[in-house]
Design an enzyme around this catalytic site. Sequence first.
Site, PDB file in Angstrom:
ATOM      1  N   GLY A  46      27.166  51.276  43.778  1.00  0.00           N
ATOM      2  CA  GLY A  46      27.710  50.577  42.431  1.00  0.00           C
ATOM      3  C   GLY A  46      27.166  49.363  41.605  1.00  0.00           C
ATOM      4  N   CYS A  47      26.793  49.084  42.851  1.00  0.00           N
ATOM      5  CA  CYS A  47      25.027  47.965  41.751  1.00  0.00           C
ATOM      6  C   CYS A  47      23.568  48.846  41.209  1.00  0.00           C
ATOM      7  CB  CYS A  47      24.673  47.187  42.785  1.00  0.00           C
ATOM      8  SG  CYS A  47      25.588  45.962  43.866  1.00  0.00           S
ATOM      9  N   THR A  48      23.926  50.676  41.281  1.00  0.00           N
ATOM     10  CA  THR A  48      22.954  50.985  40.896  1.00  0.00           C
ATOM     11  C   THR A  48      23.768  51.306  39.581  1.00  0.00           C
ATOM     12  OG1 THR A  48      21.601  51.814  42.958  1.00  0.00           O
ATOM     13  CG2 THR A  48      21.308  53.669  40.999  1.00  0.00           C
TER      14      THR A  48
END
Length: 156
Positions: A46-48
């Site tokens: 998700g952060c990527t």
Amino acid sequence: MSVRLEPGTEAPQFTLQDADGKPVSLSDYAGRKVIVYVYPAAMTPGCTKQACDFRDSLQSLAASGYAVLGLSPDKPEKLAKFRERDGLNFPLLSDPDKKVLEAYGAYGEKKLYGKLVVGVIRSTFVIGEDGKIELAQYAVKATGHVAKLRRDLGLD
């Protein structure tokens, strides 16, 4: 419950290390519009996705006068790997003691898979040229957030 920043309040000042271990201060951006986005952990799916969305929108955000800063509790070494792996073109800041995350209300109780846990709350803050919060969004989604932010800022 952690503090929640409201539009019109002074943005908490900070100086944190970037992915290269160099200090970056919010005051370095005085007189500019800044988007500070908080994410839980570098190199996670998700952060990527969110970081790549900011990367892909950076040129148009910059053209509208916005600088982007990513903020997480990750150490600079991990942030450097994240930046290199995904070609991230904006500063990634390290807050391992979570003091800045707490000052922004982006660390505290949250729901994760239906359970109440304490951790990083994915959040985005837009700080105006005057150093005041213009927009504070908490518990944002990783996917589609940058597009929504652009709409909220009237950029699309």
